[in-house]
Write a protein that holds these residues in place. Sequence first.
Motif, PDB file in Angstrom:
ATOM      1  N   ARG A 186      33.617  -0.341  -1.687  1.00 24.19           N
ATOM      2  CA  ARG A 186      33.125  -1.202  -2.766  1.00 24.19           C
ATOM      3  C   ARG A 186      32.234  -0.402  -3.706  1.00 24.19           C
ATOM      4  N   GLN A 187      32.313  -0.697  -5.012  1.00 22.91           N
ATOM      5  CA  GLN A 187      31.553   0.048  -6.011  1.00 22.91           C
ATOM      6  C   GLN A 187      30.489  -0.833  -6.637  1.00 22.91           C
ATOM      7  N   ILE A 188      29.284  -0.297  -6.778  1.00 22.57           N
ATOM      8  CA  ILE A 188      28.165  -1.048  -7.341  1.00 22.57           C
ATOM      9  C   ILE A 188      27.428  -0.162  -8.343  1.00 22.57           C
ATOM     10  N   VAL A 189      26.608  -0.806  -9.162  1.00 22.76           N
ATOM     11  CA  VAL A 189      25.806  -0.106 -10.167  1.00 22.76           C
ATOM     12  C   VAL A 189      24.399  -0.668 -10.149  1.00 22.76           C
ATOM     13  N   THR A 190      23.413   0.204 -10.300  1.00 29.39           N
ATOM     14  CA  THR A 190      22.034  -0.243 -10.439  1.00 29.39           C
ATOM     15  C   THR A 190      21.384   0.519 -11.583  1.00 29.39           C
ATOM     16  N   LYS A 191      20.318  -0.046 -12.122  1.00 26.91           N
ATOM     17  CA  LYS A 191      19.635   0.530 -13.293  1.00 26.91           C
ATOM     18  C   LYS A 191      18.141   0.558 -13.040  1.00 26.91           C
ATOM     19  N   LEU A 192      17.476   1.615 -13.519  1.00 24.53           N
ATOM     20  CA  LEU A 192      16.033   1.704 -13.442  1.00 24.53           C
ATOM     21  C   LEU A 192      15.522   2.584 -14.566  1.00 24.53           C
ATOM     22  N   LEU A 193      14.238   2.485 -14.854  1.00 23.08           N
ATOM     23  CA  LEU A 193      13.641   3.292 -15.914  1.00 23.08           C
ATOM     24  C   LEU A 193      13.658   4.769 -15.527  1.00 23.08           C
ATOM     25  N   SER A 194      13.929   5.637 -16.498  1.00 30.66           N
ATOM     26  CA  SER A 194      13.978   7.068 -16.209  1.00 30.66           C
ATOM     27  C   SER A 194      12.603   7.641 -15.923  1.00 30.66           C
ATOM     28  N   GLU A 195      11.572   7.022 -16.467  1.00 28.72           N
ATOM     29  CA  GLU A 195      10.210   7.466 -16.197  1.00 28.72           C
ATOM     30  C   GLU A 195       9.356   6.257 -15.845  1.00 28.72           C
ATOM     31  N   ASP A 196       8.808   6.276 -14.671  1.00 27.97           N
ATOM     32  CA  ASP A 196       7.898   5.220 -14.221  1.00 27.97           C
ATOM     33  C   ASP A 196       6.966   5.837 -13.184  1.00 27.97           C
ATOM     34  N   PRO A 197       6.057   6.714 -13.617  1.00 31.94           N
ATOM     35  CA  PRO A 197       5.236   7.481 -12.671  1.00 31.94           C
ATOM     36  C   PRO A 197       4.384   6.627 -11.751  1.00 31.94           C
ATOM     37  N   ALA A 198       4.113   5.397 -12.126  1.00 31.75           N
ATOM     38  CA  ALA A 198       3.309   4.535 -11.252  1.00 31.75           C
ATOM     39  C   ALA A 198       4.084   4.106 -10.019  1.00 31.75           C
ATOM     40  N   ASN A 199       5.426   4.202 -10.059  1.00 31.02           N
ATOM     41  CA  ASN A 199       6.229   3.710  -8.949  1.00 31.02           C
ATOM     42  C   ASN A 199       7.090   4.790  -8.276  1.00 31.02           C
ATOM     43  N   TYR A 200       7.530   5.805  -9.020  1.00 26.87           N
ATOM     44  CA  TYR A 200       8.341   6.852  -8.399  1.00 26.87           C
ATOM     45  C   TYR A 200       8.315   8.107  -9.277  1.00 26.87           C
ATOM     46  N   PRO A 201       8.453   9.296  -8.669  1.00 25.02           N
ATOM     47  CA  PRO A 201       8.393  10.549  -9.437  1.00 25.02           C
ATOM     48  C   PRO A 201       9.706  10.921 -10.106  1.00 25.02           C
ATOM     49  N   ASP A 202      10.842  10.483  -9.555  1.00 25.43           N
ATOM     50  CA  ASP A 202      12.138  10.885 -10.095  1.00 25.43           C
ATOM     51  C   ASP A 202      13.109   9.722 -10.001  1.00 25.43           C
TER      52      ASP A 202
ATOM     53  N   SER B 131      13.412   3.832 -30.740  1.00 31.04           N
ATOM     54  CA  SER B 131      12.847   4.359 -31.997  1.00 31.04           C
ATOM     55  C   SER B 131      11.683   3.471 -32.443  1.00 31.04           C
ATOM     56  N   ARG B 132      10.572   4.095 -32.741  1.00 37.99           N
ATOM     57  CA  ARG B 132       9.351   3.342 -33.059  1.00 37.99           C
ATOM     58  C   ARG B 132       9.385   2.791 -34.481  1.00 37.99           C
ATOM     59  N   LEU B 133       8.684   1.673 -34.681  1.00 40.12           N
ATOM     60  CA  LEU B 133       8.607   1.000 -35.979  1.00 40.12           C
ATOM     61  C   LEU B 133       7.215   1.212 -36.576  1.00 40.12           C
ATOM     62  N   PHE B 134       7.190   1.545 -37.883  1.00 47.99           N
ATOM     63  CA  PHE B 134       5.927   1.807 -38.571  1.00 47.99           C
ATOM     64  C   PHE B 134       5.910   1.081 -39.910  1.00 47.99           C
ATOM     65  N   LEU B 135       4.701   0.879 -40.425  1.00 45.32           N
ATOM     66  CA  LEU B 135       4.501   0.412 -41.793  1.00 45.32           C
ATOM     67  C   LEU B 135       3.728   1.507 -42.507  1.00 45.32           C
ATOM     68  N   ARG B 136       4.414   2.229 -43.383  1.00 46.83           N
ATOM     69  CA  ARG B 136       3.808   3.374 -44.069  1.00 46.83           C
ATOM     70  C   ARG B 136       3.905   3.176 -45.578  1.00 46.83           C
TER      71      ARG B 136
ATOM     72  N   GLY C 122      10.407   6.195 -25.765  1.00 41.00           N
ATOM     73  CA  GLY C 122      10.859   6.690 -24.469  1.00 41.00           C
ATOM     74  C   GLY C 122      10.884   5.601 -23.410  1.00 41.00           C
ATOM     75  N   ALA C 123      10.849   6.036 -22.148  1.00 41.15           N
ATOM     76  CA  ALA C 123      10.811   5.093 -21.039  1.00 41.15           C
ATOM     77  C   ALA C 123       9.379   4.831 -20.580  1.00 41.15           C
ATOM     78  N   HIS C 124       8.494   5.766 -20.870  1.00 43.69           N
ATOM     79  CA  HIS C 124       7.086   5.621 -20.479  1.00 43.69           C
ATOM     80  C   HIS C 124       6.217   6.098 -21.626  1.00 43.69           C
ATOM     81  N   PRO C 125       5.471   5.181 -22.294  1.00 38.51           N
ATOM     82  CA  PRO C 125       5.298   3.777 -21.925  1.00 38.51           C
ATOM     83  C   PRO C 125       6.443   2.872 -22.376  1.00 38.51           C
ATOM     84  N   GLY C 126       7.281   3.334 -23.307  1.00 41.76           N
ATOM     85  CA  GLY C 126       8.388   2.515 -23.765  1.00 41.76           C
ATOM     86  C   GLY C 126       7.980   1.517 -24.824  1.00 41.76           C
ATOM     87  N   PRO C 127       8.904   0.634 -25.235  1.00 46.97           N
ATOM     88  CA  PRO C 127       8.580  -0.433 -26.191  1.00 46.97           C
ATOM     89  C   PRO C 127       7.547  -1.405 -25.617  1.00 46.97           C
TER      90      PRO C 127
END
Length: 538
Positions: free
Chosen positions: A98-114, A470-475, A487-492
Amino acid sequence: MIPGPVRYLLLVSSLVLNDNNNGSNPYRATDAFVVPTQQAASLPTRQIASSTTTSTFATSMSSEEAPSTSTAGDGKFHFAIDRGGTFTDVHCTLPTGRQIVTKLLSEDPANYPDAPTEGIRRILNDHDTATAAPLARSYPRGAKVITSQIGSIRMGTTVATNALLERRGERMGLLITAGFHDLLAIGNQSRPDIFDLTCAAPGLLYEDVAEVDERVMLAGFCDEDKSPDEIIAAREENSELSPPPMCDDGHPKAGVGPRLTGITGEKVIVLRRPDLVAVRAKLEAFAAKGIQSVAIVLAHAYTYDAHEQLVGDLARSMGVFTEVALSSEVMPMVKLVPRGHTACAAAYLTPKITTYLSSFRGGFDEGLADIRLDFMKSDGGLTPVDDFGGHQAIMSGPAGGVIGYAKTSYRPGPGGETPAPVIGFDMGGTSTDVSRYDGSLEHVFETTTAGVAIQAPQLDIHTVAAGGGSRLFLRTGMFVVGPESAGAHPGPVCYRKDGYLAVTDANLVLGRVLPEHFPSIFGPNEDQPLDVDGARAA
């Protein structure tokens, strides 16, 4: 007007579908994890395959909720991983098939290093059924992952891409043939946009440059107008053991010396051999400045590499450099400028790849050494982990998406019509990659990435620096998007980590991203949905 898009989890599909080294393929294309939308019952003439591994329009779910297919399993866990800049997607074929897929943040230093290691650990923890003694296995967070049940791991990563874009590679120095000190800085003088008034020379990867007083020339340039007797006389005037005859200005006489046959079959003349004592002094000066990586680029080394080998052996013997990249080994091609840039990219990025691989391996027990571990290259192929270099990894992640939709979306119509060309649209957290497939993979052999000319086979992929993060600015009274990424940390903001206002927040507020279809992997316990109120307040 193109109907609703067809969404595929492209990269992990491609990693699953790639053949083994022995030419056998344990997975069929129909077994790939493919998630179409309801509108995809019939495809238009021009099909668009878009990746669901993005931070903007992701509709992925946890491994328990993921649609799955079944084949005859071999009793092992087989992992295929897309380690993107924002999210990491882990596809696994379970021991049952059986095939499954899972997703997680690429960077979350508070919970895991890699993230890839954590994704593998979670699946093993949830699906390894051996719970009775003496076969019971546990996979606690923070401990090394037991590998006895892992059959293979395949991965595409953006580590090298991000290091190049953000100039976070290893400190490196360049050794180049005397007289060519500024060659790579001069480049080829091309201007991608001739009407751009702000055109500026791209930054260089190397921190310092030193010249190697050596010289090799192609005999063909000297011998084309000479008679056979004149060539024999020029060849015998200087032997391999005697010092070369010199001109009044102190330079070796051009065209005088033995004719040696290079790797390509071309005849070369060695005018001056490198003085290794002088080279050592220059390498020691590099080391004293804290430079830990060296690129060696000598003229005509694509066909006569003996001088690069001598200098490279010396640099390695000193034991102070983490990476020594020879242009004749990295990419033995003509054109000194792109060959030099490619060698510099290898010296600049390979230590980062090596560091990441060491960190990844450190999360598993010693049994990982006996498991097949492959990485996706920029040309769309898989390579063993020990052969994975920085210059091969520039398009590691996007290349997997191309292979994935080429194997899953390019298929005949209902009546057996010739398949229509497929356009791949892979929107990630930091960039969007667009490509095309029409029955054969389109490769390019010289590309410019982040201002660096890379002479290596790559799939023809066009990248736009805009994604869900991509970050949003008012310039100055104008709304601006990017190029900076959350990015993933801190992310949106909606990731609940005090992040930055980004495109994903805007799409969430506008109702284009539905929180109920987004994985609940946010918050301190990684169990909360996207923060709609926080995004709206920002």
